[in-house]
Design a protein around this motif. Structure first.
Motif, PDB file in Angstrom:
ATOM      1  N   TRP A   1      -4.976   4.523   8.026  1.00  0.00           N
ATOM      2  CA  TRP A   1      -4.017   4.703   7.112  1.00  0.00           C
ATOM      3  C   TRP A   1      -3.218   5.887   6.943  1.00  0.00           C
ATOM      4  O   TRP A   1      -4.355   6.809   6.550  1.00  0.00           O
ATOM      5  CB  TRP A   1      -4.412   4.063   5.588  1.00  0.00           C
TER       6      TRP A   1
ATOM      7  N   ARG B   1       1.953   2.596   2.726  1.00  0.00           N
ATOM      8  CA  ARG B   1       1.385   3.649   3.713  1.00  0.00           C
ATOM      9  C   ARG B   1       1.773   3.041   5.039  1.00  0.00           C
ATOM     10  O   ARG B   1       2.001   1.699   5.159  1.00  0.00           O
ATOM     11  CB  ARG B   1      -0.236   3.355   3.614  1.00  0.00           C
TER      12      ARG B   1
ATOM     13  N   LEU C   1      -0.009   1.892   8.645  1.00  0.00           N
ATOM     14  CA  LEU C   1      -1.334   1.452   9.336  1.00  0.00           C
ATOM     15  C   LEU C   1      -0.972   1.672  10.634  1.00  0.00           C
ATOM     16  O   LEU C   1      -0.132   1.189  11.322  1.00  0.00           O
ATOM     17  CB  LEU C   1      -1.548  -0.050   9.068  1.00  0.00           C
TER      18      LEU C   1
ATOM     19  N   GLU D   1       0.805  -1.086  -0.080  1.00  0.00           N
ATOM     20  CA  GLU D   1       0.157   0.136   0.047  1.00  0.00           C
ATOM     21  C   GLU D   1       0.823   1.128   0.205  1.00  0.00           C
ATOM     22  O   GLU D   1       0.209   2.372  -0.060  1.00  0.00           O
ATOM     23  CB  GLU D   1      -0.934   0.180   1.364  1.00  0.00           C
TER      24      GLU D   1
ATOM     25  N   ARG E   1      -8.496   1.250  12.822  1.00  0.00           N
ATOM     26  CA  ARG E   1      -7.519   1.136  11.989  1.00  0.00           C
ATOM     27  C   ARG E   1      -7.607   2.351  11.042  1.00  0.00           C
ATOM     28  O   ARG E   1      -8.534   2.833  10.669  1.00  0.00           O
ATOM     29  CB  ARG E   1      -7.501   0.031  11.020  1.00  0.00           C
TER      30      ARG E   1
ATOM     31  N   LEU F   1      -8.718   5.816   5.314  1.00  0.00           N
ATOM     32  CA  LEU F   1      -7.505   6.631   4.542  1.00  0.00           C
ATOM     33  C   LEU F   1      -7.662   7.798   5.328  1.00  0.00           C
ATOM     34  O   LEU F   1      -8.630   8.560   5.185  1.00  0.00           O
ATOM     35  CB  LEU F   1      -7.347   6.532   3.128  1.00  0.00           C
TER      36      LEU F   1
END
Length: 170
Positions: A34, A19, A21, A17, A32, A103
């Motif tokens: 991102w 990214r 987490l 990704e 969660r 996100l």
């Protein structure tokens, strides 16, 4: 197993990704979120540039003395933090923001006394607020720098912190 879950925060880099987490637990729930590279760099820079409250913020010391005391406080908090205990995944039974997470598009930073609140907001829908007293903020900042190094996201790169981060002081 006891019914009580310790609150934890975990950060990992997902190379697929590209990214970070962030996983946070609270009473059997896991949230969660991102973070993109751009957002992580801005937050990293903000932690360096912004003067956040410390346990000694209200003291009558001179600013340079408060800075030294704050640096010592930060070092002590990082040394005493538990970075070795594995994240307790088995105890999770509910994902309020979905199992995939959200996100983050924007972070509002609110300062309430000595506590820093990171209000993480997606483009639409519900967000997540992390409430961090000084010792936990130091640990969060340390974890962010560690995961950014693991991701090979150069901490020396500077991006302006003005766009996605708002500082709100109470």
């Amino acid at each position: 197993m006891s019914g009580q879950l310790r609150n934890q925060i975990n950060m990992t880099y997902d190379s697929a990704e590209d990214r970070i987490l962030i996983r946070a637990t609270d009473q059997g729930r896991e949230y969660r979120a991102w973070w993109t590279r751009r957002l992580a760099l801005r937050m990293s820079n903000l932690f360096v540039e912004q003067e956040f409250p410390t346990e000694n913020s209200d003291s009558h010391l001179a600013p340079d003395q408060r800075q030294v005391l704050g640096d010592m406080e930060k070092q002590g908090a990082i040394q005493s933090a538990d970075f070795d205990t594995p994240f307790e995944e088995a105890a999770i039974d509910f994902y309020p923001l979905g199992e995939e997470g959200i996100l983050i598009q924007r972070i509002d930073v609110k300062i309430d006394g000595k506590v820093v609140k990171l209000v993480m907001l997606p483009a639409d829908g519900e967000g997540l607020t992390l409430t961090l007293p000084p010792s936990q903020r130091y640990s969060f900042e340390h974890m962010l720098h560690q995961v950014m190094q693991a991701a090979d996201w150069h901490l020396a790169a500077t991006l302006p912190v003005t766009e996605p981060v708002d500082i709100i002081t109470h």
